[in-house]
Design an enzyme around this catalytic site. Structure first.
Site: not given
Ligand code: AMP
Length: 220
Positions: A13, A88, A124, A157, A168
């Site tokens: 993404k 989400r 990654r 990360r 996740r």
């Molecule tokens: P991502 O970079 O999109 O994979 O997001 C990393 C982490 O940020 C996720 O595992 C959640 O802990 C938090 N996060 C990101 N976007 C959201 C969202 N829309 N709602 C809740 N937590 C989020």
């Protein structure tokens, strides 16, 4: 156009969002990036979010909705934006709908086999300074451990560790079906095959966006 990009962790993404932003000109709004910035800055919100993120859990709807509401009100988002990682869950999808101009016009899901995803995430690395994503399987940085674009430090990360990845995925599976159905009923859902190279996936997404833009031109 207001676009939502969603897909399981590691589906690309972030990378595809950057490519879409640079070719089509929509600002990319990533809640993951906004949260990681807040964590880095040690803001009250960031401190609250950090523990949940490190466990692979979702941050509260209130926090992310506040971040998105503020960001989509900025002048550069007036004519459209690309949301990466938001909504989400169904609550957030409805929250977005209630925001000024928050109606999604296209919801694109990047679909990838989970074995491919785990392999990608293990390799990654992310740049601490500019947020660039590097897959060590596909490209070796010119200087080990350093970002080719800005020379920032590359790190893994915390939530890309295997035990957190599993959580996740679980969270994603639990919530996504509902979002998919929601956007299907709104007739804005599109599925994209996320296998293959970055360029191949981007070509598939571009085809959808080009078609959508052409349809809008014709309707004018
Ligand atoms: P991502 O970079 O999109 O994979 O997001 C990393 C982490 O940020 C996720 O595992 C959640 O802990 C938090 N996060 C990101 N976007 C959201 C969202 N829309 N709602 C809740 N937590 C989020």
């Amino acid at each position: 156009m207001r676009i939502i990009l969603f897909g399981p962790p590691g589906s690309g993404k972030g990378t595809q969002g950057d490519l879409i932003a640079s070719r089509f000109g929509y600002p990319k709004i990533s809640t993951g990036d906004l949260l990681r910035r807040a964590v880095q800055e040690r803001s009250a919100l960031g401190i609250k979010a950090e523990a949940l993120m490190n466990k692979g859990k979702l941050v509260s709807d209130d926090i992310v909705e506040r971040l998105v509401r503020e960001r989509i009100a900025a002048p550069d988002a007036r004519h459209g934006y690309l949301l990466d990682g938001f909504p989400r869950n169904l609550t957030q999808a409805l929250g977005l709908e209630a925001m000024d101009g928050g109606r999604a016009e296209l919801a694109i899901e990047i679909d990838v086999d989970s074995r491919v995803l785990i392999e990608r995430m293990r390799n990654r690395m992310t740049c601490r300074s500019c947020g660039a994503i590097v897959n060590l399987n596909l490209e070796k940085p010119r200087i080990e451990g350093r970002c080719d674009s800005c020379n920032g430090e590359l790190y893994q990360r915390l939530d890309d560790r295997p035990e957190v990845i599993a959580e996740r995925f679980r969270v994603y599976k639990e919530e996504t079906g509902k979002i998919r159905d929601y956007y299907k009923t709104k007739s804005v859902y599109r599925r994209v095959d996320g296998s293959g190279s970055v360029e191949q996936v981007f070509a598939r997404i571009s085809e959808i966006l080009d078609r959508e833009n052409a349809g809008r031109e014709a309707d004018r």
